[in-house]
Write an enzyme that holds these catalytic residues in place. Structure first.
Site, PDB file in Angstrom:
ATOM      1  N   LYS A  42      10.074 -14.128  -2.019  1.00 29.01           N
ATOM      2  CA  LYS A  42      10.855 -13.939  -0.787  1.00 29.01           C
ATOM      3  C   LYS A  42      12.285 -13.568  -1.117  1.00 29.01           C
ATOM      4  O   LYS A  42      12.847 -12.649  -0.551  1.00 29.01           O
ATOM      5  CB  LYS A  42      10.789 -15.244   0.011  1.00 29.01           C
ATOM      6  CG  LYS A  42      10.860 -15.142   1.484  1.00 29.01           C
ATOM      7  CD  LYS A  42       9.653 -14.589   2.214  1.00 29.01           C
ATOM      8  CE  LYS A  42       8.784 -13.656   1.504  1.00 29.01           C
ATOM      9  NZ  LYS A  42       7.637 -13.107   2.017  1.00 29.01           N
ATOM     10  N   ARG A  54       7.590  -0.039   8.659  1.00 34.02           N
ATOM     11  CA  ARG A  54       6.529   0.200   7.687  1.00 34.02           C
ATOM     12  C   ARG A  54       7.071   0.848   6.406  1.00 34.02           C
ATOM     13  O   ARG A  54       6.386   0.863   5.392  1.00 34.02           O
ATOM     14  CB  ARG A  54       5.458   1.112   8.299  1.00 34.02           C
ATOM     15  CG  ARG A  54       4.758   0.492   9.492  1.00 34.02           C
ATOM     16  CD  ARG A  54       3.838   1.493  10.149  1.00 34.02           C
ATOM     17  NE  ARG A  54       2.796   1.929   9.250  1.00 34.02           N
ATOM     18  CZ  ARG A  54       1.594   1.392   9.164  1.00 34.02           C
ATOM     19  NH1 ARG A  54       1.287   0.378   9.935  1.00 34.02           N
ATOM     20  NH2 ARG A  54       0.702   1.862   8.329  1.00 34.02           N
ATOM     21  N   LYS A 103       5.640  -2.438   4.625  1.00 36.93           N
ATOM     22  CA  LYS A 103       4.986  -3.580   5.260  1.00 36.93           C
ATOM     23  C   LYS A 103       3.489  -3.556   4.996  1.00 36.93           C
ATOM     24  O   LYS A 103       2.879  -4.570   4.707  1.00 36.93           O
ATOM     25  CB  LYS A 103       5.261  -3.535   6.768  1.00 36.93           C
ATOM     26  CG  LYS A 103       4.619  -4.662   7.571  1.00 36.93           C
ATOM     27  CD  LYS A 103       5.307  -5.964   7.265  1.00 36.93           C
ATOM     28  CE  LYS A 103       4.710  -7.153   7.982  1.00 36.93           C
ATOM     29  NZ  LYS A 103       5.095  -8.406   7.303  1.00 36.93           N
ATOM     30  N   HIS A 107       8.391 -23.498 -22.700  1.00 34.87           N
ATOM     31  CA  HIS A 107       7.662 -22.506 -23.491  1.00 34.87           C
ATOM     32  C   HIS A 107       8.287 -21.113 -23.366  1.00 34.87           C
ATOM     33  O   HIS A 107       7.573 -20.120 -23.428  1.00 34.87           O
ATOM     34  CB  HIS A 107       6.190 -22.495 -23.088  1.00 34.87           C
ATOM     35  CG  HIS A 107       5.539 -23.829 -23.271  1.00 34.87           C
ATOM     36  ND1 HIS A 107       5.268 -24.340 -24.516  1.00 34.87           N
ATOM     37  CD2 HIS A 107       5.162 -24.768 -22.379  1.00 34.87           C
ATOM     38  CE1 HIS A 107       4.724 -25.542 -24.368  1.00 34.87           C
ATOM     39  NE2 HIS A 107       4.652 -25.825 -23.082  1.00 34.87           N
ATOM     40  N   GLU A 132      12.527 -10.013  -2.712  1.00 34.52           N
ATOM     41  CA  GLU A 132      12.178  -8.951  -1.762  1.00 34.52           C
ATOM     42  C   GLU A 132      13.356  -8.558  -0.882  1.00 34.52           C
ATOM     43  O   GLU A 132      13.619  -7.379  -0.693  1.00 34.52           O
ATOM     44  CB  GLU A 132      11.084  -9.453  -0.797  1.00 34.52           C
ATOM     45  CG  GLU A 132       9.672  -9.217  -1.216  1.00 34.52           C
ATOM     46  CD  GLU A 132       8.696  -9.735  -0.164  1.00 34.52           C
ATOM     47  OE1 GLU A 132       7.759  -9.020   0.143  1.00 34.52           O
ATOM     48  OE2 GLU A 132       8.876 -10.866   0.362  1.00 34.52           O
ATOM     49  N   ASN A 169      -1.855  10.016   7.984  1.00 35.42           N
ATOM     50  CA  ASN A 169      -1.646   8.818   7.143  1.00 35.42           C
ATOM     51  C   ASN A 169      -2.808   8.744   6.173  1.00 35.42           C
ATOM     52  O   ASN A 169      -3.949   8.997   6.568  1.00 35.42           O
ATOM     53  CB  ASN A 169      -1.666   7.536   7.989  1.00 35.42           C
ATOM     54  CG  ASN A 169      -0.378   7.318   8.742  1.00 35.42           C
ATOM     55  OD1 ASN A 169       0.523   8.152   8.694  1.00 35.42           O
ATOM     56  ND2 ASN A 169      -0.302   6.207   9.443  1.00 35.42           N
ATOM     57  N   GLY A 170      -2.534   8.350   4.932  1.00 31.98           N
ATOM     58  CA  GLY A 170      -3.612   8.234   3.947  1.00 31.98           C
ATOM     59  C   GLY A 170      -3.477   9.300   2.883  1.00 31.98           C
ATOM     60  O   GLY A 170      -2.399   9.885   2.709  1.00 31.98           O
ATOM     61  N   GLU A 194       5.944 -18.046  -4.064  1.00 26.69           N
ATOM     62  CA  GLU A 194       6.278 -17.365  -2.819  1.00 26.69           C
ATOM     63  C   GLU A 194       7.798 -17.390  -2.591  1.00 26.69           C
ATOM     64  O   GLU A 194       8.373 -16.412  -2.118  1.00 26.69           O
ATOM     65  CB  GLU A 194       5.529 -18.028  -1.653  1.00 26.69           C
ATOM     66  CG  GLU A 194       5.909 -17.558  -0.269  1.00 26.69           C
ATOM     67  CD  GLU A 194       5.743 -16.067  -0.021  1.00 26.69           C
ATOM     68  OE1 GLU A 194       5.108 -15.364  -0.849  1.00 26.69           O
ATOM     69  OE2 GLU A 194       6.276 -15.579   0.997  1.00 26.69           O
ATOM     70  N   CYS A 201       3.375   5.408   5.870  1.00 24.09           N
ATOM     71  CA  CYS A 201       3.471   6.395   6.950  1.00 24.09           C
ATOM     72  C   CYS A 201       3.096   5.806   8.312  1.00 24.09           C
ATOM     73  O   CYS A 201       2.298   4.882   8.397  1.00 24.09           O
ATOM     74  CB  CYS A 201       2.547   7.566   6.666  1.00 24.09           C
ATOM     75  SG  CYS A 201       2.847   8.339   5.093  1.00 24.09           S
ATOM     76  N   TRP A 256       6.082   8.378   4.193  1.00 26.40           N
ATOM     77  CA  TRP A 256       6.440   7.648   2.967  1.00 26.40           C
ATOM     78  C   TRP A 256       5.831   8.478   1.839  1.00 26.40           C
ATOM     79  O   TRP A 256       4.605   8.535   1.705  1.00 26.40           O
ATOM     80  CB  TRP A 256       5.847   6.247   3.038  1.00 26.40           C
ATOM     81  CG  TRP A 256       6.321   5.297   1.990  1.00 26.40           C
ATOM     82  CD1 TRP A 256       7.432   4.503   2.055  1.00 26.40           C
ATOM     83  CD2 TRP A 256       5.683   4.990   0.743  1.00 26.40           C
ATOM     84  NE1 TRP A 256       7.527   3.733   0.919  1.00 26.40           N
ATOM     85  CE2 TRP A 256       6.467   4.012   0.089  1.00 26.40           C
ATOM     86  CE3 TRP A 256       4.530   5.440   0.101  1.00 26.40           C
ATOM     87  CZ2 TRP A 256       6.141   3.479  -1.149  1.00 26.40           C
ATOM     88  CZ3 TRP A 256       4.202   4.919  -1.138  1.00 26.40           C
ATOM     89  CH2 TRP A 256       5.003   3.946  -1.750  1.00 26.40           C
TER      90      TRP A 256
HETATM   91  C1  G6P Z   1       3.190  -5.739   1.274  1.00 29.61           C
HETATM   92  C2  G6P Z   1       4.127  -6.561   2.144  1.00 29.61           C
HETATM   93  C3  G6P Z   1       3.972  -8.041   1.825  1.00 29.61           C
HETATM   94  C4  G6P Z   1       2.527  -8.457   1.983  1.00 29.61           C
HETATM   95  C5  G6P Z   1       1.587  -7.577   1.150  1.00 29.61           C
HETATM   96  C6  G6P Z   1       0.137  -7.820   1.538  1.00 29.61           C
HETATM   97  O1  G6P Z   1       3.612  -5.803  -0.041  1.00 29.61           O
HETATM   98  O2  G6P Z   1       5.464  -6.168   1.939  1.00 29.61           O
HETATM   99  O3  G6P Z   1       4.772  -8.802   2.715  1.00 29.61           O
HETATM  100  O4  G6P Z   1       2.378  -9.780   1.593  1.00 29.61           O
HETATM  101  O5  G6P Z   1       1.841  -6.200   1.399  1.00 29.61           O
HETATM  102  O6  G6P Z   1      -0.039  -7.407   2.862  1.00 29.61           O
HETATM  103  P1  G6P Z   1      -1.184  -7.920   3.812  1.00 29.61           P
HETATM  104  O7  G6P Z   1      -0.966  -7.166   5.100  1.00 29.61           O
HETATM  105  O8  G6P Z   1      -2.477  -7.566   3.143  1.00 29.61           O
HETATM  106  O9  G6P Z   1      -1.013  -9.384   3.969  1.00 29.61           O
END
Ligand code: G6P
Length: 608
Positions: free
Chosen positions: A486, A27, A603, A505, A489, A100-101, A482, A2, A74
């Protein structure tokens, strides 16, 4: 997740609110709405779906005013629908709330109000706030807030308007970020700095349990107990343009290409590049602390966790300090063995990830010292930690993290080198040598990024690809984790990462001529082993892409090879990942994915 915006001033707030909400779109959200006091009357417009739908509705049913609030929701409690979207009004339509929250005790509060005859419109937890305020309201909303806010449990950032007090916008914070930007005769409220950078960089960062009473004349801060308090503004260094696309089609691409700059600025903040010495005052450990260190724990989520895994290898290899990494959502509930006086490093781009915040609180509760690596000044993790090291990446808007990740790794490199030097494992001269190599990384990053066309062409040739395996050993394995994240995602392509030695394995059963295997070859002392694994997948007819450091000899002409400029093996993850970030971007682009806002992702994951 949110997003909150608000405005008090002399201009028509509706375009400002919509622009702010558009800056918060990244977000993640599924509905949006605004409430404005129009000629002393509460006017609300809400719509499900993208912001464009709300804008279209406002085009059909215009509203205007000089004070208003806006929200992107959201969904957590109740499906995405117009009635569940914010702002939420009380039954008398005089109080509007955005939130928010999560209000954790909303069921009890709702039952209490229903028992008093209050009827609810939505399924949300938020509506209890507007209804409670209305129930206790006796003509002064600030006084009502002092009564109602202590009744709420959970986390919340709130923006509140009351028709009877048309000059006032009330803001409340507890556990969910909220800032108020100050300009001349106007105030801009937001849950996120990027929404107000265009107007001001002079911001109040609310503390937990703060209530702000904002009018165009000024702002007064109170604790929820009613006590008035002073708050100072913080200057945000991010430029106005840094939250714009600046000619790029997507934030993700812009942020990928910003990495040389982000690395340079972050490095210059911690290292004196003329003398090649580390700036002592910017570092978390002095000599005594460094020598007393027995163990470090690194916690984070998502990409930040992957940076933490690289950090572990750096710290253990260079500084010989035992280091554990854990996912914050696991760590917070795990029955950890803790000793008072331990140090925890919390890594978080946003500084607001709910699980990482909880992990920080748990560690502090056990008497640990917490060092935060974060990108956002004044974020919850920055404020609650004992010491903060900022990545100077600038605002990261694309959901998929790129420049935050590489600058987090850079911070780990600096920490590890510093610890090694303080612990007598690296002489001053050796330290200078390594720092010289670090200082060369931004230029080497530029070299990698100059291969953009080649990467785009390869992505094009892999258009139909449905399964990608990333393999590597040691540092290359963590980078592969990672890389796989990526790709999945942003392009929704199934991708996995395996320690190359684990292939046999199980995972090798999945390899056939439709699989793309990406082998990372930057760790010179172990690379021959991974090359053997590449031969094993070649024998199963997989297509092969090698991302290899320059000096590593490769001789199979049918493989695609992307060369990583030579550097210290320990520093190569920053360079290798740039190729994969571009690859993920171009795969997503040709599939027509919503690159900056991938489906189902947010985000900043501010709820559990
Ligand atoms: C979400 C984002 C990721 C990020 C993760 C941790 O899943 O989409 O890109 O790595 O949160 O976020 P932070 O702000 O704690 O790095």
């Amino acid at each position: 997740m949110c997003g909150i915006v608000g405005y008090v001033g002399q201009q028509d707030c509706v375009p400002i609110l919509l622009k702010g909400l558009s800056a918060l779109e990244y977000r993640g959200y599924d509905s949006a709405g605004v409430a404005v006091l129009e000629n002393g009357k509460m006017a609300v417009r809400k719509e499900v779906g993208r912001l464009a739908a709300l804008e279209e509705k406002i085009g059909r049913m215009p509203l205007s005013g000089v004070i208003g609030i806006g929200h992107t929701r959201w969904a957590t409690h109740g499906e995405p629908s117009e009635v569940n979207s914010h702002p939420h009004l009380d039954s008398k339509n005089r109080i509007a709330v955005i939130h928010n929250g999560i209000i954790e005790n909303f069921r009890e509060l709702k039952a209490f109000l229903q028992g008093k005859g209050v009827s609810f419109r939505s399924e949300t937890d938020t509506e209890v706030v507007s209804q409670l305020l209305s129930y206790y309201y006796e003509g002064d909303l600030l006084k009502t807030l002092f009564r109602v806010i202590p009744m709420l449990e959970g986390s919340y950032a709130l923006g509140i308007l009351c028709q009877d007090q048309p000059e006032h916008l009330y803001c409340v914070r507890n556990g969910s970020p909220l800032i108020i930007g100050r300009a001349k005769g106007e105030f801009y409220v937001a849950s996120d700095i990027s929404a107000i950078l265009e107007y001001t960089r002079d911001v109040y960062i609310l503390e937990d349990d703060d209530i702000a009473d904002v009018t165009k004349e000024g702002i007064a801060f109170y604790r929820e107990t009613g006590e008035q308090v002073e708050r100072q503004t913080t200057q945000i260094a991010w430029s106005r343009d840094s939250a714009q696309k600046g000619g790029y089609d997507h934030f993700m691409l812009k942020e990928i290409f910003e990495q040389p700059r982000a690395l340079r600025e972050t490095l210059a903040h911690y290292v004196d590049l003329e003398t090649l010495t580390i700036k002592r005052e910017a570092m978390p450990f002095d000599r005594e602390q460094a020598n007393a260190l027995e163990k470090l724990t690194v916690i984070a989520c998502g990409t930040a966790h992957h940076a933490g895994m690289i950090g572990r290898v750096l710290i253990e290899t260079l500084a010989r300090v035992k280091t554990e990494t854990d996912i914050a959502s696991e760590y917070r509930y795990y029955d950890t063995i803790d000793q008072p006086g331990e140090t925890l490093i919390a890594v978080s781009q946003s500084g607001e990830t709910a699980d990482t915040v909880a992990a920080v609180r748990k560690a502090k509760g056990h008497g640990s010292r917490v060092v935060a690596l974060t990108n956002v000044i004044g974020s919850t993790i920055a404020r609650e930690s004992d010491m903060v090291m900022y990545t100077l990446a600038g605002p990261e808007i694309a959901v998929a993290s790129t420049k935050a990740y590489t600058t987090q790794i850079l911070l780990f490199e600096i920490i590890a080198l510093d610890l090694a030097n303080l612990r007598g494992l690296l002489t001053d001269e050796e330290l200078r040598e390594r720092l010289r190599e670090l200082a060369a990384l931004p230029e080497k990053a530029e070299q990698v990024l100059s291969h953009r066309e080649e990467v785009a062409d390869f992505a094009h040739s892999e258009k139909g690809c449905e399964d990608v395996f990333f393999i590597g050993r040691l540092m290359d394995y963590y980078t592969s984790l990672e890389a796989a994240l990526k790709l999945k995602e942003v392009s929704y392509i199934h991708s996995e990462a395996y320690a190359a030695g684990e292939l046999k394995h199980g995972p090798i059963a999945l390899i056939d001529d439709t699989t793309l295997v990406v082998a990372t070859l930057t760790q010179k002392r172990i690379v021959a082993k991974t090359i053997s694994n590449v031969e094993e997948v070649r024998a199963r007819k997989a297509k092969i892409l090698l991302v290899a450091s320059e000096p590593i000899p490769l001789n199979n002409p049918q493989d695609t090879v992307w060369r990583v400029p030579d550097t210290d093996d320990l520093f190569s993850p920053i360079l290798m990942i740039l190729y994969v970030q571009m690859f993920a971007y171009y795969m997503a682009l040709q599939k027509g994915c919503d690159i900056d806002k991938p489906r189902n992702l947010a985000k900043s994951v501010t709820v559990e």
